[in-house]
Design a protein around this motif. Structure first.
Motif, PDB file in Angstrom:
ATOM      1  N   ALA A  66     -29.612   4.129  -1.214  1.00  0.00           N
ATOM      2  CA  ALA A  66     -30.356   4.887  -2.221  1.00  0.00           C
ATOM      3  C   ALA A  66     -31.802   4.419  -2.294  1.00  0.00           C
ATOM      4  N   GLU A  67     -32.018   3.101  -2.205  1.00  0.00           N
ATOM      5  CA  GLU A  67     -33.379   2.573  -2.263  1.00  0.00           C
ATOM      6  C   GLU A  67     -34.191   2.958  -1.028  1.00  0.00           C
ATOM      7  N   GLU A  68     -33.512   3.107   0.111  1.00  0.00           N
ATOM      8  CA  GLU A  68     -34.220   3.605   1.291  1.00  0.00           C
ATOM      9  C   GLU A  68     -34.713   5.029   1.038  1.00  0.00           C
ATOM     10  N   ALA A  69     -33.883   5.838   0.401  1.00  0.00           N
ATOM     11  CA  ALA A  69     -34.288   7.204   0.059  1.00  0.00           C
ATOM     12  C   ALA A  69     -35.432   7.200  -0.947  1.00  0.00           C
ATOM     13  N   VAL A  70     -35.332   6.365  -1.972  1.00  0.00           N
ATOM     14  CA  VAL A  70     -36.370   6.270  -2.998  1.00  0.00           C
ATOM     15  C   VAL A  70     -37.702   5.842  -2.386  1.00  0.00           C
ATOM     16  N   GLY A  71     -37.682   4.761  -1.605  1.00  0.00           N
ATOM     17  CA  GLY A  71     -38.912   4.240  -1.018  1.00  0.00           C
ATOM     18  C   GLY A  71     -39.544   5.211  -0.039  1.00  0.00           C
ATOM     19  N   THR A  72     -38.712   5.900   0.733  1.00  0.00           N
ATOM     20  CA  THR A  72     -39.221   6.892   1.684  1.00  0.00           C
ATOM     21  C   THR A  72     -39.892   8.053   0.955  1.00  0.00           C
ATOM     22  N   ALA A  73     -39.181   8.623  -0.018  1.00  0.00           N
ATOM     23  CA  ALA A  73     -39.719   9.768  -0.754  1.00  0.00           C
ATOM     24  C   ALA A  73     -41.004   9.398  -1.490  1.00  0.00           C
ATOM     25  N   ASP A  74     -41.026   8.210  -2.069  1.00  0.00           N
ATOM     26  CA  ASP A  74     -42.214   7.757  -2.787  1.00  0.00           C
ATOM     27  C   ASP A  74     -43.405   7.629  -1.842  1.00  0.00           C
ATOM     28  N   TRP A  75     -43.206   6.986  -0.703  1.00  0.00           N
ATOM     29  CA  TRP A  75     -44.303   6.781   0.242  1.00  0.00           C
ATOM     30  C   TRP A  75     -44.799   8.101   0.818  1.00  0.00           C
ATOM     31  N   LEU A  76     -43.906   9.072   0.939  1.00  0.00           N
ATOM     32  CA  LEU A  76     -44.276  10.366   1.500  1.00  0.00           C
ATOM     33  C   LEU A  76     -44.874  11.318   0.468  1.00  0.00           C
ATOM     34  N   GLY A  77     -44.985  10.871  -0.796  1.00  0.00           N
ATOM     35  CA  GLY A  77     -45.719  11.667  -1.766  1.00  0.00           C
ATOM     36  C   GLY A  77     -44.927  12.242  -2.917  1.00  0.00           C
ATOM     37  N   CYS A  78     -43.712  11.774  -3.138  1.00  0.00           N
ATOM     38  CA  CYS A  78     -42.880  12.316  -4.215  1.00  0.00           C
ATOM     39  C   CYS A  78     -42.940  11.454  -5.472  1.00  0.00           C
ATOM     40  N   HIS A  79     -42.902  12.100  -6.620  1.00  0.00           N
ATOM     41  CA  HIS A  79     -42.553  11.410  -7.856  1.00  0.00           C
ATOM     42  C   HIS A  79     -41.044  11.234  -7.829  1.00  0.00           C
ATOM     43  N   VAL A  80     -40.568  10.000  -7.998  1.00  0.00           N
ATOM     44  CA  VAL A  80     -39.136   9.725  -7.846  1.00  0.00           C
ATOM     45  C   VAL A  80     -38.585   9.042  -9.083  1.00  0.00           C
ATOM     46  N   GLU A  81     -37.412   9.503  -9.521  1.00  0.00           N
ATOM     47  CA  GLU A  81     -36.630   8.798 -10.534  1.00  0.00           C
ATOM     48  C   GLU A  81     -35.268   8.463  -9.927  1.00  0.00           C
ATOM     49  N   LYS A  82     -34.591   7.479 -10.490  1.00  0.00           N
ATOM     50  CA  LYS A  82     -33.296   7.089  -9.941  1.00  0.00           C
ATOM     51  C   LYS A  82     -32.320   6.735 -11.055  1.00  0.00           C
ATOM     52  N   ARG A  83     -31.058   7.041 -10.816  1.00  0.00           N
ATOM     53  CA  ARG A  83     -29.967   6.680 -11.719  1.00  0.00           C
ATOM     54  C   ARG A  83     -28.806   6.207 -10.847  1.00  0.00           C
ATOM     55  N   TYR A  84     -28.398   4.965 -11.049  1.00  0.00           N
ATOM     56  CA  TYR A  84     -27.399   4.367 -10.173  1.00  0.00           C
ATOM     57  C   TYR A  84     -26.069   4.116 -10.876  1.00  0.00           C
ATOM     58  N   ASP A  85     -25.013   4.054 -10.066  1.00  0.00           N
ATOM     59  CA  ASP A  85     -23.645   3.805 -10.530  1.00  0.00           C
ATOM     60  C   ASP A  85     -23.180   4.908 -11.481  1.00  0.00           C
ATOM     61  N   VAL A  86     -23.276   6.146 -11.017  1.00  0.00           N
ATOM     62  CA  VAL A  86     -22.855   7.292 -11.829  1.00  0.00           C
ATOM     63  C   VAL A  86     -21.767   8.091 -11.110  1.00  0.00           C
ATOM     64  N   GLY A  87     -20.869   7.383 -10.411  1.00  0.00           N
ATOM     65  CA  GLY A  87     -19.819   8.031  -9.633  1.00  0.00           C
ATOM     66  C   GLY A  87     -18.788   8.744 -10.480  1.00  0.00           C
ATOM     67  N   VAL A  88     -17.987   9.572  -9.825  1.00  0.00           N
ATOM     68  CA  VAL A  88     -17.051  10.440 -10.532  1.00  0.00           C
ATOM     69  C   VAL A  88     -15.860   9.688 -11.141  1.00  0.00           C
ATOM     70  N   ALA A  89     -15.641   8.446 -10.755  1.00  0.00           N
ATOM     71  CA  ALA A  89     -14.545   7.683 -11.358  1.00  0.00           C
ATOM     72  C   ALA A  89     -14.781   7.441 -12.845  1.00  0.00           C
ATOM     73  N   GLY A  90     -16.040   7.523 -13.259  1.00  0.00           N
ATOM     74  CA  GLY A  90     -16.392   7.439 -14.679  1.00  0.00           C
ATOM     75  C   GLY A  90     -17.351   8.577 -14.977  1.00  0.00           C
ATOM     76  N   ILE A  91     -16.818   9.799 -15.065  1.00  0.00           N
ATOM     77  CA  ILE A  91     -17.655  10.998 -15.079  1.00  0.00           C
ATOM     78  C   ILE A  91     -18.639  11.032 -16.239  1.00  0.00           C
ATOM     79  N   ASP A  92     -18.318  10.370 -17.344  1.00  0.00           N
ATOM     80  CA  ASP A  92     -19.242  10.358 -18.481  1.00  0.00           C
ATOM     81  C   ASP A  92     -20.575   9.717 -18.109  1.00  0.00           C
ATOM     82  N   ARG A  93     -20.566   8.789 -17.177  1.00  0.00           N
ATOM     83  CA  ARG A  93     -21.814   8.149 -16.746  1.00  0.00           C
ATOM     84  C   ARG A  93     -22.748   9.162 -16.107  1.00  0.00           C
ATOM     85  N   LEU A  94     -22.182  10.094 -15.348  1.00  0.00           N
ATOM     86  CA  LEU A  94     -22.986  11.146 -14.725  1.00  0.00           C
ATOM     87  C   LEU A  94     -23.431  12.176 -15.756  1.00  0.00           C
TER      88      LEU A  94
END
Length: 226
Positions: free
Chosen positions: A105-133
């Motif tokens: 995920a951090e590779e995606a974040v760092g790539t998108a940021d360097w290429l010109g994107c405003h980036v936000e991230k939310r981690y550990d939101v898998g479907v095993a605990g759907i309320d987190r998502l």
């Protein structure tokens, strides 16, 4: 005739790529020597004023920083970056299913940021605990493009795909137990997603997801400003 590549013998550096595709060549560090990375990096900085290395080692980073003190190395994502560009309109949101997926995920974040994107991230939101998502429904709806990084069975991409009208870029990771087959199970699950609007990159390819997100936002920005 304008020169489109620099011949370093061991590498033909594609300095014309930014003009053709909108983004400069990015160095894939894995398998290269430190010397090779440093010379390609210098060639790209000279041509574009910036450069990035993926799958980089700390030795590569130290050698690059010896010549470019402004270069940054992130050990989690394995990215070396130098130089910045203006930001596109819109926002990319990166979601990871689990904590173990964060390096990709951090590779995606760092790539998108360097290429010109405003980036936000939310981690550990898998479907095993759907309320987190579901706690981030508003952020998902507000994003211009969503990157979903997930191992195990990769179900998060389908769920998110059913929650938003925006493009969803799914990244299967090599995180999981035996029948997960080093990422093949989530890859096939994402490819056969019943949610429309989900596209899939290769296993552990956070770079590809970040690049695709930046291309989407670049196109959106050019359309708005034209």
């Amino acid at each position: 005739m304008r020169k489109t590549f620099e011949d370093l013998e061991f590498s033909k550096v594609d300095i014309g790529r930014e003009q053709r595709t909108g983004h400069p060549e990015v160095i894939f560090g894995q398998g290269k020597t430190v010397e090779h990375v440093v010379r390609i990096f210098a060639t790209l900085v000279e041509a574009h004023g910036r450069a990035m290395v993926t799958r980089a080692t700390r030795d590569m980073a130290e050698a690059v920083r010896a010549s470019y003190a402004q270069a940054r190395y992130d050990a989690v994502s394995g990215l070396i970056t130098c130089g910045v560009r203006g930001k596109f309109d819109g926002k990319a949101l990166v979601l990871s299913a689990g904590t173990s997926d964060i390096p990709i995920a951090e590779e995606a974040v760092g790539t998108a940021d360097w290429l010109g994107c405003h980036v936000e991230k939310r981690y550990d939101v898998g479907v095993a605990g759907i309320d987190r998502l579901l706690a981030y429904r508003d952020q998902i709806a507000e994003a211009s493009v969503v990157i979903v990084v997930a191992g195990m069975e990769g179900a998060l991409a389908s769920v998110v795909g059913g929650m938003t009208r925006r493009p969803v870029i799914a990244v299967p990771t090599s995180i999981g137990y035996g029948a997960h087959f080093q990422g093949l199970t989530p890859l096939l699950g994402m490819l056969t997603s019943c949610a429309a609007g989900v596209s899939v990159v290769n296993i552990d390819n956070g770079f590809g997801a970040g690049y695709n997100a930046s291309t989407i936002l670049q196109l959106m920005t050019e359309a708005k400003r034209s």
